[in-house]
Design a protein around this motif. Sequence first.
Motif, mmCIF file in Angstrom:
data_model
loop_
_atom_site.group_PDB
_atom_site.id
_atom_site.type_symbol
_atom_site.label_atom_id
_atom_site.label_comp_id
_atom_site.label_asym_id
_atom_site.label_seq_id
_atom_site.Cartn_x
_atom_site.Cartn_y
_atom_site.Cartn_z
ATOM 1 N N THR A 31 0.835 -1.202 0.000
ATOM 2 C CA THR A 31 0.000 0.000 0.000
ATOM 3 C C THR A 31 0.866 1.247 0.000
ATOM 4 O O THR A 31 1.806 1.349 0.790
ATOM 5 C CB THR A 31 -0.912 0.025 1.248
ATOM 6 O OG1 THR A 31 -1.730 -1.148 1.245
ATOM 7 C CG2 THR A 31 -1.800 1.260 1.263
ATOM 8 N N LEU A 32 0.547 2.158 -0.903
ATOM 9 C CA LEU A 32 1.129 3.503 -0.897
ATOM 10 C C LEU A 32 0.047 4.434 -0.378
ATOM 11 O O LEU A 32 -1.061 4.471 -0.928
ATOM 12 C CB LEU A 32 1.550 3.926 -2.304
ATOM 13 C CG LEU A 32 2.651 3.107 -2.961
ATOM 14 C CD1 LEU A 32 2.813 3.510 -4.419
ATOM 15 C CD2 LEU A 32 3.955 3.290 -2.215
ATOM 16 N N SER A 33 0.353 5.183 0.680
ATOM 17 C CA SER A 33 -0.669 5.991 1.335
ATOM 18 C C SER A 33 -0.476 7.479 1.112
ATOM 19 O O SER A 33 0.616 7.940 0.817
ATOM 20 C CB SER A 33 -0.647 5.722 2.851
ATOM 21 O OG SER A 33 -0.938 4.367 3.100
ATOM 22 N N ASP A 34 -1.586 8.199 1.278
ATOM 23 C CA ASP A 34 -1.617 9.659 1.265
ATOM 24 C C ASP A 34 -1.054 10.240 -0.039
ATOM 25 O O ASP A 34 -0.163 11.080 -0.032
ATOM 26 C CB ASP A 34 -0.871 10.219 2.478
ATOM 27 C CG ASP A 34 -1.324 11.627 2.809
ATOM 28 O OD1 ASP A 34 -2.463 11.988 2.467
ATOM 29 O OD2 ASP A 34 -0.514 12.374 3.395
ATOM 30 N N LEU A 35 -1.594 9.759 -1.160
ATOM 31 C CA LEU A 35 -1.182 10.231 -2.480
ATOM 32 C C LEU A 35 -2.177 11.278 -2.972
ATOM 33 O O LEU A 35 -3.321 11.318 -2.534
ATOM 34 C CB LEU A 35 -1.115 9.059 -3.453
ATOM 35 C CG LEU A 35 -0.180 7.928 -3.037
ATOM 36 C CD1 LEU A 35 -0.370 6.720 -3.934
ATOM 37 C CD2 LEU A 35 1.264 8.394 -3.045
ATOM 38 N N ILE A 60 -8.075 3.682 -3.243
ATOM 39 C CA ILE A 60 -8.994 3.823 -2.114
ATOM 40 C C ILE A 60 -9.136 5.324 -1.837
ATOM 41 O O ILE A 60 -8.144 5.996 -1.532
ATOM 42 C CB ILE A 60 -8.452 3.097 -0.859
ATOM 43 C CG1 ILE A 60 -8.049 1.652 -1.191
ATOM 44 C CG2 ILE A 60 -9.447 3.174 0.277
ATOM 45 C CD1 ILE A 60 -9.168 0.762 -1.663
ATOM 46 N N PHE A 61 -10.358 5.831 -1.943
ATOM 47 C CA PHE A 61 -10.586 7.278 -1.795
ATOM 48 C C PHE A 61 -12.050 7.531 -1.446
ATOM 49 O O PHE A 61 -12.892 6.644 -1.561
ATOM 50 C CB PHE A 61 -10.228 8.007 -3.096
ATOM 51 C CG PHE A 61 -11.092 7.612 -4.261
ATOM 52 C CD1 PHE A 61 -12.209 8.360 -4.605
ATOM 53 C CD2 PHE A 61 -10.812 6.471 -4.989
ATOM 54 C CE1 PHE A 61 -13.026 7.967 -5.662
ATOM 55 C CE2 PHE A 61 -11.615 6.083 -6.054
ATOM 56 C CZ PHE A 61 -12.731 6.836 -6.391
ATOM 57 N N SER A 62 -12.350 8.755 -1.055
ATOM 58 C CA SER A 62 -13.719 9.193 -0.805
ATOM 59 C C SER A 62 -14.226 9.910 -2.046
ATOM 60 O O SER A 62 -13.724 10.970 -2.413
ATOM 61 C CB SER A 62 -13.767 10.122 0.404
ATOM 62 O OG SER A 62 -15.051 10.722 0.486
ATOM 63 N N HIS A 63 -15.247 9.329 -2.685
ATOM 64 C CA HIS A 63 -15.814 9.928 -3.901
ATOM 65 C C HIS A 63 -16.374 11.327 -3.622
ATOM 66 O O HIS A 63 -16.344 12.194 -4.494
ATOM 67 C CB HIS A 63 -16.908 9.023 -4.474
ATOM 68 C CG HIS A 63 -17.508 9.543 -5.726
ATOM 69 N ND1 HIS A 63 -16.900 9.419 -6.947
ATOM 70 C CD2 HIS A 63 -18.656 10.236 -5.947
ATOM 71 C CE1 HIS A 63 -17.642 9.985 -7.870
ATOM 72 N NE2 HIS A 63 -18.719 10.480 -7.294
ATOM 73 N N ALA A 64 -16.852 11.546 -2.407
ATOM 74 C CA ALA A 64 -17.407 12.859 -2.052
ATOM 75 C C ALA A 64 -16.359 13.959 -2.177
ATOM 76 O O ALA A 64 -16.698 15.130 -2.383
ATOM 77 C CB ALA A 64 -17.969 12.819 -0.634
ATOM 78 N N GLN A 65 -15.074 13.598 -2.062
ATOM 79 C CA GLN A 65 -13.992 14.582 -2.170
ATOM 80 C C GLN A 65 -13.528 14.779 -3.621
ATOM 81 O O GLN A 65 -12.766 15.689 -3.902
ATOM 82 C CB GLN A 65 -12.798 14.153 -1.317
ATOM 83 C CG GLN A 65 -13.101 14.017 0.146
ATOM 84 C CD GLN A 65 -13.467 15.342 0.796
ATOM 85 O OE1 GLN A 65 -12.952 16.386 0.425
ATOM 86 N NE2 GLN A 65 -14.370 15.296 1.748
ATOM 87 N N GLY A 66 -13.929 13.895 -4.533
ATOM 88 C CA GLY A 66 -13.522 13.990 -5.931
ATOM 89 C C GLY A 66 -13.556 12.633 -6.597
ATOM 90 O O GLY A 66 -13.274 11.611 -5.971
ATOM 91 N N TYR A 121 -5.687 9.747 -2.176
ATOM 92 C CA TYR A 121 -6.019 8.329 -2.296
ATOM 93 C C TYR A 121 -4.880 7.479 -1.755
ATOM 94 O O TYR A 121 -3.755 7.937 -1.596
ATOM 95 C CB TYR A 121 -6.315 7.957 -3.762
ATOM 96 C CG TYR A 121 -5.113 8.031 -4.679
ATOM 97 C CD1 TYR A 121 -4.379 6.889 -5.006
ATOM 98 C CD2 TYR A 121 -4.684 9.245 -5.222
ATOM 99 C CE1 TYR A 121 -3.284 6.957 -5.847
ATOM 100 C CE2 TYR A 121 -3.587 9.318 -6.060
ATOM 101 C CZ TYR A 121 -2.892 8.171 -6.371
ATOM 102 O OH TYR A 121 -1.802 8.244 -7.193
ATOM 103 N N ASP A 122 -5.195 6.222 -1.468
ATOM 104 C CA ASP A 122 -4.215 5.187 -1.179
ATOM 105 C C ASP A 122 -4.235 4.234 -2.365
ATOM 106 O O ASP A 122 -5.298 3.981 -2.949
ATOM 107 C CB ASP A 122 -4.568 4.405 0.088
ATOM 108 C CG ASP A 122 -4.469 5.235 1.356
ATOM 109 O OD1 ASP A 122 -3.866 6.324 1.324
ATOM 110 O OD2 ASP A 122 -5.013 4.793 2.390
ATOM 111 N N LEU A 123 -3.085 3.699 -2.738
ATOM 112 C CA LEU A 123 -2.998 2.743 -3.835
ATOM 113 C C LEU A 123 -2.573 1.400 -3.264
ATOM 114 O O LEU A 123 -1.553 1.317 -2.573
ATOM 115 C CB LEU A 123 -1.995 3.227 -4.886
ATOM 116 C CG LEU A 123 -2.054 2.504 -6.223
ATOM 117 C CD1 LEU A 123 -3.349 2.851 -6.961
ATOM 118 C CD2 LEU A 123 -0.859 2.878 -7.089
ATOM 119 N N VAL A 124 -3.344 0.356 -3.550
ATOM 120 C CA VAL A 124 -3.088 -0.982 -3.020
ATOM 121 C C VAL A 124 -2.857 -1.935 -4.196
ATOM 122 O O VAL A 124 -3.680 -2.015 -5.097
ATOM 123 C CB VAL A 124 -4.269 -1.487 -2.165
ATOM 124 C CG1 VAL A 124 -3.982 -2.880 -1.623
ATOM 125 C CG2 VAL A 124 -4.589 -0.507 -1.053
#
Length: 174
Positions: A31-35, A60-66, A121-124
């Motif tokens: 996992t790469l975090s906080d991208l 992995i992200f919140s769609h509400a933010q974009g 986003y985080d990338l897994v």
Amino acid sequence: ANVFFACNCGQYDLIENNDSCTSSVSIGPGTLSDLYVSKTDDDWYRVTVPVFSRAYVQAIFSHAQGDVDLRLFDACDGTQLDAGLSAVDNEQVSVQALSTPLQVQVLVEVFDAAPTDCNRYDLVVSFEPGTPGNSYCPAVTNSTGYEARTLGNGSSSIAANDLTLVVGPVPAGV
């Protein structure tokens, strides 16, 4: 669960500068975090999928933010192999390597018509064997330097009628 906050669209993450396919960053499982990704700053990654394995890549992200989209290509300026383009949280793409390792390019981008310009986003990345059936005997190393294996590709459902036997790696012409 990850908690995401609105991003600063001028902000860069620690992976920069991976803004084009030719400057993609090689990544493996984990996992790469906080991208950060924005409409003016796409993110590109390169993944090498081991022989007979299936790779899964998730944003992995919140769609509400974009609205973040995820695309998978066989090469720079190549064919799109898979795409995650939904209008909900998180996207996933996958691809399976058959008789040789497969190098693919992953694009993370913000949907052009999204009301926001960026998101965090985080990338897994994960790999799993993609082999229906069982192996019954060990193989020996051939002139390719690897053991040739015969594996099933597809599902184990007779109704699906999609089972293919795959053998490799083997010397050319064999």
